[in-house]
Design an enzyme around this catalytic site. Structure first.
Site, PDB file in Angstrom:
ATOM      1  N   LYS A  36       0.821  -1.215   0.000  1.00  0.00           N
ATOM      2  CA  LYS A  36       0.000   0.000   0.000  1.00  0.00           C
ATOM      3  C   LYS A  36       0.851   1.259   0.000  1.00  0.00           C
ATOM      4  CE  LYS A  36      -1.906  -0.977   3.943  1.00  0.00           C
ATOM      5  NZ  LYS A  36      -2.721  -1.447   5.072  1.00  0.00           N
ATOM      6  N   TYR A 260      11.160  29.844  13.782  1.00  0.00           N
ATOM      7  CA  TYR A 260       9.819  30.378  14.016  1.00  0.00           C
ATOM      8  C   TYR A 260       9.419  30.197  15.475  1.00  0.00           C
ATOM      9  CZ  TYR A 260       9.006  30.612   8.977  1.00  0.00           C
ATOM     10  OH  TYR A 260       9.075  30.915   7.658  1.00  0.00           O
TER      11      TYR A 260
HETATM   12  C1  LIG Z   1      -2.136  -2.542   5.824  1.00  0.00           C
HETATM   13  C2  LIG Z   1      -2.756  -3.847   5.961  1.00  0.00           C
HETATM   14  C3  LIG Z   1      -1.989  -4.963   6.307  1.00  0.00           C
HETATM   15  C4  LIG Z   1      -0.527  -4.884   6.689  1.00  0.00           C
HETATM   16  O1  LIG Z   1      -0.389  -4.352   7.971  1.00  0.00           O
HETATM   17  P1  LIG Z   1       1.022  -4.246   8.700  1.00  0.00           P
HETATM   18  O2  LIG Z   1       0.703  -3.817  10.062  1.00  0.00           O
HETATM   19  O3  LIG Z   1       1.793  -3.220   7.936  1.00  0.00           O
HETATM   20  O4  LIG Z   1       1.654  -5.584   8.611  1.00  0.00           O
HETATM   21  C5  LIG Z   1      -2.631  -6.193   6.315  1.00  0.00           C
HETATM   22  N1  LIG Z   1      -3.944  -6.302   6.025  1.00  0.00           N
HETATM   23  C6  LIG Z   1      -4.707  -5.246   5.706  1.00  0.00           C
HETATM   24  C7  LIG Z   1      -6.150  -5.430   5.397  1.00  0.00           C
HETATM   25  C8  LIG Z   1      -4.155  -3.984   5.677  1.00  0.00           C
HETATM   26  O5  LIG Z   1      -4.924  -2.937   5.378  1.00  0.00           O
END
Ligand SMILES: *Cc1c(COP(=O)(O)O)cnc(C)c1O
Length: 369
Positions: A36, A260
């Site tokens: 992702k 800042y």
């Molecule tokens: C993002 C995601 C994962 C992976 O999660 P991690 O904590 O990065 O291992 C697995 N399953 C789903 C449905 C996700 O959205």
């Protein structure tokens, strides 16, 4: 021109992490590597290629766009879209052979309609909500949904899955979720509904809950060498380093303010280095006055607030450091290391956010491809 700000991606570390996961889950469990958001900011295609060489079984992505990029790169294996998209996008699943997550009847119907047009069957994965409270059917709604889509002959039920919200903090709840899911699987089997793949484990599941492997796992963060929670019993190697350079140094007398808000005041005579990275690059503003960086293998504090394109670093009495020196924001420098987990702690967020927010504009350099 020298690079001012960049990300190094250690593909060998990625391979090693994948091996660790493979050792844990064994050869009979399918690994869906989660890619992702451009492989958690590491860069979709180079990461996908390396994981594919390393023997993953399929990929999980968050958008159609990511799936299409993988296809355009020539990847022919399975790609599962872990999110829900509008049904107007159904034709893309058929055309590019992307496996959808289904949690709505109208979407299933549209998929079936599009698949029928070209006389091709499309495998789907069903999402069950056992406690995440996000996507999917509640367990007691699942059977009636499956009954409703039974007649859709261009859809095949390939997978069913669930997701854990508290696998790091509440093992009782997680085990309970797993039981609910397994009972559902059993109940469906008794009703002659069988799936090829059953999955529930994210990274935490992979490390902490062997019972959650079923016959497929979905690790993300640990592949990138980052632990989703501390004290996790797996040794993984960080894949990503985030680096910049000093573009300016000046001698500063005591009592001068820096940045800042003027909330950093020099205590004694010091040198302040300005570094070419800021919150627009994905170095969080929340790191203002609290983060550390590495220069020439030594640890320094940042001085003042993170700016849009700059941070300032207090060099103290150091005489060695010069304009142009590399500044490690995340990564190793000689014996010192700053992990994404540490940066997340300073910024009071999670490491997922730290790595996925590093601007896509920043060049990624791939080592060991
Ligand atoms: C993002 C995601 C994962 C992976 O999660 P991690 O904590 O990065 O291992 C697995 N399953 C789903 C449905 C996700 O959205």
């Amino acid at each position: 021109m020298k690079r001012q700000v960049w990300v190094d991606i250690d593909l060998e570390a990625l391979s090693e992490n994948l091996k660790k996961v493979r050792e844990l889950v064994g050869d009979s469990v399918r690994i869906a590597a989660i890619l992702k958001q451009s492989a958690y900011g590491h860069g979709l295609i180079p990461v996908a290629r390396k994981l594919y060489q390393g023997g993953i079984d399929c990929f999980g992505v968050a958008s159609i766009n990511e799936a299409i990029q993988l296809r355009e790169d020539g990847y022919r294996g399975q790609i599962i879209l872990l999110s829900i998209v509008s049904k107007e996008l159904a034709p893309f699943f058929i055309r590019f052979g992307i496996t959808p997550t289904v949690a709505e009847q109208s979407f299933a119907q549209e998929l079936n309609y599009q698949a029928k047009k070209i006389n091709k069957t499309i495998p789907i994965h069903i999402k069950v909500d056992t406690g995440m409270g996000r996507l999917g059917f509640y367990p007691d709604q699942t059977y009636s949904f499956l009954e409703k889509i039974k007649g859709l002959e261009f859809i095949s039920l390939e997978g069913i899955y669930t997701h854990f919200p508290v696998a790091d903090t509440n093992s009782k709840f997680t085990v309970q979720q797993l039981n609910i899911f397994q009972n559902l699987i059993k109940e469906l089997k008794e009703k002659n509904i069988d799936f090829k793949y059953y999955h529930s484990a994210n990274s935490l599941g992979v490390v902490n809950y062997p019972d959650s492997y079923l016959n497929m796992v979905r690790p993300g963060l640990i592949l990138y060498g980052i632990k989703p929670s501390s004290n996790l019993a797996i040794e993984v190697k960080p894949v990503l380093s985030f680096k910049s350079r000093i573009i300016f140094i000046k001698e500063v007398p005591p009592g001068k303010t820096v940045g800042y808000g003027s909330d950093f005041v020099t205590k004694g005579k010091t040198r302040i280095a300005t570094v070419s990275v800021g919150y627009a690059d994905g170095y969080p503003w929340a790191l203002s006055n609290c983060a550390q960086v590495l220069i020439r293998g030594k640890i320094f504090n940042i001085a003042g607030r993170v700016c849009m394109d700059h941070i300032m670093v207090d060099l103290g009495s150091d005489k060695e450091i010069k304009k142009g020196d590399v500044v490690t924001l995340i990564g190793k420098d000689k014996k010192e290391e700053i992990k994404a987990e540490k940066v997340a702690k300073w910024a009071q967020t999670i490491p997922y956010e730290i790595v996925t927010r590093i601007s896509a504009e920043i060049p990624r350099h791939y080592l060991g491809s």
